[in-house]
Design an enzyme around this catalytic site. Structure first.
Site, short mmCIF file in Angstrom:
data_model
loop_
_atom_site.label_atom_id
_atom_site.label_comp_id
_atom_site.label_asym_id
_atom_site.label_seq_id
_atom_site.Cartn_x
_atom_site.Cartn_y
_atom_site.Cartn_z
N HIS A 1 64.50 52.55 31.43
CA HIS A 1 64.00 51.35 32.10
C HIS A 1 64.55 50.15 31.33
CE1 HIS A 1 61.61 48.30 33.82
NE2 HIS A 1 60.77 48.18 32.80
N CYS B 1 56.61 49.69 36.42
CA CYS B 1 57.97 49.92 35.91
C CYS B 1 58.30 51.40 35.77
CB CYS B 1 58.16 49.21 34.58
SG CYS B 1 57.96 47.43 34.73
N ASN C 1 64.66 42.52 34.00
CA ASN C 1 63.74 43.65 34.22
C ASN C 1 63.40 43.70 35.71
OD1 ASN C 1 61.57 45.38 34.44
ND2 ASN C 1 60.49 44.58 32.64
O1 UT7 Z 1 58.67 46.40 32.10
C1 UT7 Z 1 57.40 46.67 31.63
C2 UT7 Z 1 57.40 46.80 30.19
N1 UT7 Z 1 57.59 45.49 29.58
C3 UT7 Z 1 58.15 45.42 28.41
O2 UT7 Z 1 58.56 46.42 27.88
C4 UT7 Z 1 58.18 44.08 27.70
C5 UT7 Z 1 57.84 44.29 26.25
N2 UT7 Z 1 57.83 43.07 25.46
C6 UT7 Z 1 58.95 42.38 25.16
O3 UT7 Z 1 60.02 42.67 25.64
C7 UT7 Z 1 58.83 41.23 24.16
O4 UT7 Z 1 57.58 41.29 23.53
C8 UT7 Z 1 59.02 39.84 24.82
C9 UT7 Z 1 60.46 39.64 25.21
C10 UT7 Z 1 58.11 39.70 26.01
C11 UT7 Z 1 58.69 38.76 23.79
O5 UT7 Z 1 59.47 38.92 22.62
P1 UT7 Z 1 58.77 38.86 21.19
O6 UT7 Z 1 59.84 38.97 20.19
O7 UT7 Z 1 57.69 39.90 21.16
O8 UT7 Z 1 58.22 37.41 21.14
P2 UT7 Z 1 56.71 36.90 21.01
O9 UT7 Z 1 55.93 37.19 22.23
O10 UT7 Z 1 56.16 37.35 19.69
O11 UT7 Z 1 56.94 35.36 20.91
C12 UT7 Z 1 57.62 34.76 19.79
C13 UT7 Z 1 57.64 33.26 19.99
C14 UT7 Z 1 56.27 32.69 20.36
O12 UT7 Z 1 56.15 31.42 19.74
P3 UT7 Z 1 55.28 31.26 18.38
O13 UT7 Z 1 53.90 31.71 18.75
O14 UT7 Z 1 55.96 32.14 17.39
O15 UT7 Z 1 55.41 29.80 18.10
C15 UT7 Z 1 56.35 32.49 21.86
O16 UT7 Z 1 55.52 31.46 22.31
O17 UT7 Z 1 58.50 32.94 21.09
C16 UT7 Z 1 57.81 32.11 22.02
N3 UT7 Z 1 58.33 32.33 23.36
C17 UT7 Z 1 59.43 31.71 23.82
N4 UT7 Z 1 60.23 30.78 23.26
C18 UT7 Z 1 61.28 30.35 24.02
C19 UT7 Z 1 57.88 33.20 24.30
N5 UT7 Z 1 58.66 33.13 25.40
C20 UT7 Z 1 59.63 32.21 25.12
C21 UT7 Z 1 60.72 31.70 25.84
N6 UT7 Z 1 61.51 30.78 25.25
N7 UT7 Z 1 61.03 32.12 27.10
#
Ligand code: UT7
Length: 323
Positions: A250, A114, A280
């Site tokens: 980005h 990225c 992204n």
């Molecule tokens: O481009 C390279 C750089 N990449 C980035 O900068 C990405 C950085 N990370 C992020 O943008 C975020 O961490 C994400 C968007 C990937 C995830 O958001 P988050 O607020 O950190 O969510 P999380 O991973 O803590 O997940 C929260 C909950 C989890 O469920 P539990 O464990 O709380 O029950 C996940 O399983 O959301 C769940 N979850 C989803 N639920 C519905 C994860 N993906 C999904 C989904 N739909 N698509």
């Protein structure tokens, strides 16, 4: 006098297939509301069968040539940032070179995921400043839909495909921060974090693999490292955050974009945000956003633009340029 790499043209291309969030609701345990509220993403574009990253890159490069009022034969080099080249080799850049009908000069790919466009700009700037090339087509192009695990809701809803390109050329400047062109940069990587964002395939495994990401971990690094690299790059040319006209980040997550710009003292009014429409697109996200911001009249000649990105590696960095 100081040699500067000045932007002369910009363009982009998005594949026709447009996929709104709700399309994922049928096959995954996810909702449009979750994707919007956690990422800001509303839709993204995906390539169709037979369409490769080089095809997207060619369309973006042609648009940049048109805006620069130049032809492919006027270009000395192509530097293409991608992690999803059509084949292991040759580079996507040489495929683009051939498709553009460019029979001179040289072309190569840069792979910093990225952060790829930042690294590509730094390379292109070095080619111009050192006199190796005078006009360089810098492209970011990706087909991340090819490396998605469609059963993994935590990654496959985040990414999109597309390409953006800028044509930069050498001109003489005064050697101060009023010059147009690339003014300063800051590049970093730390391979100790390679396991938090990677693809589990490649030459060593015999299959192209799928993207794997510990999203929370990447998020934690992102805001801190993006703020720090942007501050470093701006201070290297003797400016401060208040001098920035446009932040072109980005586009991974609207929450990261907001937090980073806030810490740099800017509201979203000073930020080009495209994540809602593109998702992204990895190395393509910054040139896509630059092209959108220029085409809709927000980024204008003379504006101080700061671009910053972080991705797999981890690799991150920032480039400061006066448009
Ligand atoms: O481009 C390279 C750089 N990449 C980035 O900068 C990405 C950085 N990370 C992020 O943008 C975020 O961490 C994400 C968007 C990937 C995830 O958001 P988050 O607020 O950190 O969510 P999380 O991973 O803590 O997940 C929260 C909950 C989890 O469920 P539990 O464990 O709380 O029950 C996940 O399983 O959301 C769940 N979850 C989803 N639920 C519905 C994860 N993906 C999904 C989904 N739909 N698509």
């Amino acid at each position: 006098m100081t040699r500067r790499a000045v932007v002369r043209g910009v363009g982009h291309y998005l594949p026709e297939r447009l996929v709104p969030n709700h399309e994922f609701e049928d096959s995954l345990d996810t909702t449009d509301e979750w994707i919007r509220s956690r990422t800001g993403i509303e839709r993204r574009h995906f390539v169709t069968d037979g369409q490769g990253t080089s095809d997207l890159a060619v369309r973006a490069a042609r648009a940049a040539l048109q805006s620069a009022e130049l032809s492919a034969q006027d270009v000395d080099a192509i530097v293409l940032a991608t992690s999803t080249a059509d084949l292991t080799f040759p580079s996507a850049a040489t495929m683009v070179q051939a498709q553009l009908g460019m029979t001179r000069g040289f072309a190569f790919d840069v792979q910093a995921v990225c952060a790829g466009f930042i690294y590509a700009l730094a390379n292109a700037n070095a080619l111009i400043v050192s006199g190796q090339a005078n006009r360089v087509m810098v492209i970011g192009a990706e087909s991340f839909s090819r490396i998605m695990d469609w059963t993994d809701r935590s990654t496959c809803v985040l990414f999109g495909d597309g390409a953006g390109a800028i044509l930069i050329e050498g001109r003489e400047g005064e050697g101060n921060s009023d010059d147009r062109g690339i003014l300063s940069m800051d590049l970093n990587s730390d391979g100790r974090f390679r396991d938090i964002l990677y693809v589990d395939g490649g030459v060593a495994t015999g299959s192209i693999g799928h993207l794997r990401m510990q999203g929370k971990e990447v998020f934690r690094h992102a805001v801190e490292k993006l703020v720090s690299t942007a501050r470093t790059a701006v201070s290297r040319i003797g400016l401060n955050e208040g001098d920035i006209d446009w932040i072109v980040p980005h586009q991974a997550n609207l929450r990261i974009i907001k937090a980073t710009s806030q810490r740099l003292g800017h509201s979203l009014d000073d930020v080009i945000v495209t994540v809602q429409d593109h998702g992204n697109t990895s190395a393509a996200s910054i040139p896509l956003a630059l092209s959108v911001g220029v085409n809709d009249g927000r980024i204008r000649k003379g504006d101080l633009v700061v671009t910053e990105a972080i991705g797999g590696g981890l690799a991150w960095g920032a480039v400061v340029l006066r448009w």
